[in-house]
Design an enzyme around this catalytic site. Sequence first.
Site, PDB file in Angstrom:
ATOM      1  N   TYR A  59     -18.482   0.241 -44.193  1.00 11.67           N
ATOM      2  CA  TYR A  59     -18.459  -1.265 -44.468  1.00 11.67           C
ATOM      3  C   TYR A  59     -17.583  -1.413 -45.896  1.00 11.67           C
ATOM      4  CZ  TYR A  59     -21.526  -2.708 -40.848  1.00 11.67           C
ATOM      5  OH  TYR A  59     -22.014  -3.004 -39.647  1.00 11.67           O
ATOM      6  N   GLU A  95     -14.853  -1.915 -38.950  1.00 14.06           N
ATOM      7  CA  GLU A  95     -15.127  -3.095 -39.457  1.00 14.06           C
ATOM      8  C   GLU A  95     -14.112  -4.073 -40.275  1.00 14.06           C
ATOM      9  OE1 GLU A  95     -17.926  -4.652 -39.038  1.00 14.06           O
ATOM     10  OE2 GLU A  95     -19.085  -2.755 -38.365  1.00 14.06           O
ATOM     11  N   HIS A 148     -17.043 -13.247 -38.261  1.00  8.88           N
ATOM     12  CA  HIS A 148     -16.785 -11.730 -38.197  1.00  8.88           C
ATOM     13  C   HIS A 148     -17.141 -11.084 -37.026  1.00  8.88           C
ATOM     14  CE1 HIS A 148     -17.431  -7.795 -40.051  1.00  8.88           C
ATOM     15  NE2 HIS A 148     -18.288  -7.665 -39.099  1.00  8.88           N
ATOM     16  N   GLU A 149     -18.362 -11.390 -36.138  1.00  4.64           N
ATOM     17  CA  GLU A 149     -18.667 -10.952 -34.819  1.00  4.64           C
ATOM     18  C   GLU A 149     -17.697 -11.143 -33.735  1.00  4.64           C
ATOM     19  OE1 GLU A 149     -20.570  -8.673 -34.912  1.00  4.64           O
ATOM     20  OE2 GLU A 149     -21.649  -8.751 -36.708  1.00  4.64           O
ATOM     21  N   HIS A 176     -14.757  -9.278 -33.854  1.00  2.00           N
ATOM     22  CA  HIS A 176     -14.981  -7.765 -33.014  1.00  2.00           C
ATOM     23  C   HIS A 176     -14.951  -8.014 -31.546  1.00  2.00           C
ATOM     24  CE1 HIS A 176     -16.455  -5.034 -36.043  1.00  2.00           C
ATOM     25  NE2 HIS A 176     -17.456  -5.730 -36.595  1.00  2.00           N
TER      26      HIS A 176
END
Length: 702
Positions: free
Chosen positions: A637, A488, A459-460, A463
């Site tokens: 989110y 997100e 997930h990070e 980003h």
Amino acid sequence: MAPAHLRSPPQAPPVFTATAQSIVADAERLIRTARAVQDKVVAENDNQLALESHIIGFYQAVSTDQKLRDASSKAEEIMDEFFIESVMRDDVFSLVDAVLKKNETLDPESRRLLEKEHKDYVRNGLGLPAGPQRARFKEIKKRLSQLSIEFQKTLNEENGGIWFTPEQLDGVPEDVLSSLKKGEGENAGKLWLTFKYPDLIPTMKYATNPDTRRHVMVANENKCNQNVPLFRETIILRDEAARLLGYPNHAAFRIEDKMAKTPETVDKFLGDLRTRLADGGRREVQKLLALKKETEPNADGRYYLWDHRFYDRLMLEREYSLDQQVIAEYFPLQTTIEGMLKIFEELFGLEFVEIVDEDRAAVAPTGNGKDIVWHEDVQVFSVWNDEGEGSGFVGYLYLDLFPRDGKYGHAANFNLQPGFIDADGKRRFPATALVCNFTKPTPKKPSLLKHDEVTTLFHELGHGIHDLVSRTTYSRFHGTSTVRDFVEAPSQMLENWCWTPSQLRSLSRHYSTLSPEYLAGWQEAQQARSGGKTATGPPSERIPDDVIENLIRTKHVNDALFNLRQLHFGIFDMTIHEPKSHADIEALPISATYNRLRQEITEMHGMEALGGGDEWGHGEATFGHLMGGYDAGYYGYLSSQVYSTDMFYTIFKNDPMNKAAGRRYRYQVLEKGGSQDEMQTLTEFLGREPSTDAFYKDLGLA
């Protein structure tokens, strides 16, 4: 050693050579330069400011030097005050207003910038008459900046913990226990358990003593209680500022510029989801409670907050033969990162080249390779387009993955330098950093990731990729600079690869196959686990198909409770930011509201059920999101999950590694950043307006 053509990026990486003295001076220099530009031509200087200002504020999240962290916080406060001053300049606003009224033909991104800049001035008080009201508004903005910085500093500096005997930590994995500080003197024989993720989460999942879990949970909820008055003051000041501008509350002010547009839309979405999830949540609690009664026959019949991670894990082990400790053996941190980067390379047409040893000195502007990282643990990559995408340079990716004192305590992506087109028409390339807190490696075992940590890392990294491949004209719209109820979605969409059998297999590699030392360590652990019997043979190199199958079967186990937890955060956020009157928010018992809503929404009990009262914990004092930009936006989110699930089901579900789809996603969604309306981005990518159908179908609520 990287191939020769990938050893000379056209732009040097940033350097991290600041001192406690230089960092405040640098902030003041940037402000003097920007103010001079504004005074001279009444124009903004956002792009150049962003090149240094992000890094100046970044030190407080990652530096091991207390004085440097303090100076970074001070510098950020100085810069915030300048930014507040800048967006309240009548002369600049007059120019922007005049240009907007001319209505000249502009390219779409420049038109968007002009409109957003104009609105920013109005939303920052220039719609108010000059005089006491505007002065009060400016005073509030400055105080809110100070509160946010002080709040986050407390979180970063938090270093508490609890002394436990080994017996009290019965059940906690040995690799966690062996990493804990050993007590001396009055604490001889005890172990120091911190509230950092590598200590906290395994304890809540594995400690067999419910009193231990309760003690840890309550202490963790109260670890930053000096933030309680800061949070309260922030909520009250936000409401006052919104009302000064003519809004009914802070939520109306914040949501106006998001995809949802109005608090009513958000409340309806959250309320509908809560209704749909309620029955499933109750069923899940009853099933977990039955397991608790079987395990703790003398318990009082309630399901507590500190029960949940333990019994959720136990249910997965008993009913799905899912042992997260065994799964983690297949996801050593470094090989998992390599596998993830390969997925991004294949999907988006990228190449990641780690900059090590003499290559660091070669690219460092100072000639010293140590200057391009802020800590010895940090990895840095140059990122390029592959041959099919033109082989051009893309930017820099940093990975800072292990906990240390004073470091940001969660997992996040930080933009260090945005990309944009400079005044000479040349592209400035971005630099982005992943800051996480995974278990440190030992001589016998590398850092191993549980499946939820694999998902967090992916997930990070999502980003980070958004930050890297974005190509906007202005830094304001670069990468993840989108509205909060969309930001997100791109990363959440990529989480689906962590639930795809072929990708899990490609990411996995059993740690015992990485070195003879690790194989010996694994065999030793197996012997200890089996009561001294020798391991029958080495494990398979890749994670077995039956383990993957079991893992994927658990994707939605206790999913209602997970989403109800997210709903608690979102509904609390909206509750405190849309009071009916200013007097209501001044009178609201914030901690009691946080605890009461959690119990009502999740139907899990806290200390209030044991006579602790509604103020037993102060979870809002650790809720960094609501102080750091997600205020009246935490619902994002969940709303982003609607968009991410729609994108995955529509475009990728049948063929997750489809290169054509990956490139289209890169150029139609990630590259755009916030340079166009996010609903336009979604609609163009999907070929239609987004729908909630896939989201509810995925949750089993269609």
